[in-house]
Design a protein around this motif. Sequence first.
Motif, PDB file in Angstrom:
ATOM      1  N   ILE A  91      52.134  18.032 -54.897  1.00  0.00           N
ATOM      2  CA  ILE A  91      51.887  19.367 -55.450  1.00  0.00           C
ATOM      3  C   ILE A  91      50.461  19.457 -55.972  1.00  0.00           C
ATOM      4  O   ILE A  91      49.741  20.426 -55.705  1.00  0.00           O
ATOM      5  CB  ILE A  91      52.912  19.694 -56.559  1.00  0.00           C
ATOM      6  CG1 ILE A  91      54.306  19.840 -55.952  1.00  0.00           C
ATOM      7  CG2 ILE A  91      52.513  20.951 -57.332  1.00  0.00           C
ATOM      8  CD1 ILE A  91      55.434  19.834 -56.978  1.00  0.00           C
ATOM      9  N   PHE A  92      50.039  18.439 -56.716  1.00  0.00           N
ATOM     10  CA  PHE A  92      48.688  18.414 -57.272  1.00  0.00           C
ATOM     11  C   PHE A  92      47.629  18.448 -56.170  1.00  0.00           C
ATOM     12  O   PHE A  92      46.691  19.249 -56.219  1.00  0.00           O
ATOM     13  CB  PHE A  92      48.514  17.161 -58.141  1.00  0.00           C
ATOM     14  CG  PHE A  92      47.130  16.969 -58.669  1.00  0.00           C
ATOM     15  CD1 PHE A  92      46.652  17.755 -59.714  1.00  0.00           C
ATOM     16  CD2 PHE A  92      46.301  16.001 -58.135  1.00  0.00           C
ATOM     17  CE1 PHE A  92      45.369  17.582 -60.203  1.00  0.00           C
ATOM     18  CE2 PHE A  92      45.013  15.820 -58.618  1.00  0.00           C
ATOM     19  CZ  PHE A  92      44.542  16.613 -59.657  1.00  0.00           C
ATOM     20  N   VAL A  96      44.792  21.329 -55.487  1.00  0.00           N
ATOM     21  CA  VAL A  96      43.353  21.048 -55.490  1.00  0.00           C
ATOM     22  C   VAL A  96      42.747  21.393 -54.138  1.00  0.00           C
ATOM     23  O   VAL A  96      41.671  22.019 -54.063  1.00  0.00           O
ATOM     24  CB  VAL A  96      43.074  19.578 -55.858  1.00  0.00           C
ATOM     25  CG1 VAL A  96      41.612  19.227 -55.644  1.00  0.00           C
ATOM     26  CG2 VAL A  96      43.483  19.311 -57.304  1.00  0.00           C
ATOM     27  N   ASN A  97      43.430  21.028 -53.054  1.00  0.00           N
ATOM     28  CA  ASN A  97      42.913  21.342 -51.719  1.00  0.00           C
ATOM     29  C   ASN A  97      42.810  22.848 -51.495  1.00  0.00           C
ATOM     30  O   ASN A  97      41.882  23.321 -50.828  1.00  0.00           O
ATOM     31  CB  ASN A  97      43.777  20.692 -50.638  1.00  0.00           C
ATOM     32  CG  ASN A  97      43.539  19.207 -50.551  1.00  0.00           C
ATOM     33  OD1 ASN A  97      42.464  18.709 -50.887  1.00  0.00           O
ATOM     34  ND2 ASN A  97      44.546  18.480 -50.124  1.00  0.00           N
ATOM     35  N   GLU A 102      39.327  27.486 -50.719  1.00  0.00           N
ATOM     36  CA  GLU A 102      38.894  28.813 -51.162  1.00  0.00           C
ATOM     37  C   GLU A 102      37.424  28.815 -51.552  1.00  0.00           C
ATOM     38  O   GLU A 102      36.723  29.810 -51.318  1.00  0.00           O
ATOM     39  CB  GLU A 102      39.750  29.282 -52.351  1.00  0.00           C
ATOM     40  CG  GLU A 102      41.145  29.671 -51.963  1.00  0.00           C
ATOM     41  CD  GLU A 102      41.995  30.088 -53.158  1.00  0.00           C
ATOM     42  OE1 GLU A 102      41.455  30.207 -54.281  1.00  0.00           O
ATOM     43  OE2 GLU A 102      43.217  30.259 -52.965  1.00  0.00           O
ATOM     44  N   SER A 103      36.940  27.718 -52.121  1.00  0.00           N
ATOM     45  CA  SER A 103      35.536  27.687 -52.542  1.00  0.00           C
ATOM     46  C   SER A 103      34.599  27.535 -51.357  1.00  0.00           C
ATOM     47  O   SER A 103      33.419  27.873 -51.450  1.00  0.00           O
ATOM     48  CB  SER A 103      35.300  26.536 -53.536  1.00  0.00           C
ATOM     49  OG  SER A 103      35.343  25.292 -52.884  1.00  0.00           O
TER      50      SER A 103
END
Length: 107
Positions: A91-92, A96-97, A102-103
Motif C-alpha cells: 500500500i505504501f 508513493v509511486n 503524478e509529479s
Amino acid sequence: MNAQFRKGALELIVLLVINKNDQYGYSLVQNISRYMEIAEGTVYPLLRRLVKNGDLSTYFQPSTEGPPRKYYTLTATGQQKLQSLKEEWQIFATTVNQFIEESDTDD
C-alpha cells in the motif's frame, strides 16, 4: 539509500530474510548487505525487540568456527506480522509511486 527509508524497511527485510532461512546475526547482516549498506549495531537491537515481542525465537547450533551460534527463526506471530508488513508495504509503495507518477506528468 536514504537512511530513513532503510530504517523504515529494515524490520520487514529482516523478517523476509529469516522467513526464507533461519539466520544467525552475522549471516543476516551479510545477506542484507548484498543489497544495501547496514551496520551490525542496527540489526541486533531489532532482533532483540522481535524476540521480546514474540515474532522470533532463537536456538543454538554448533559451529565449526567457534562457539555455538544463536539462530533466529520466525514464530507463528512473526509469520502474521510479516504478512501484515508486506501488505502495508505494498500500500505504501503504491501510494508513493502514485505521487512520483503524478509529479512526472506535464500539465
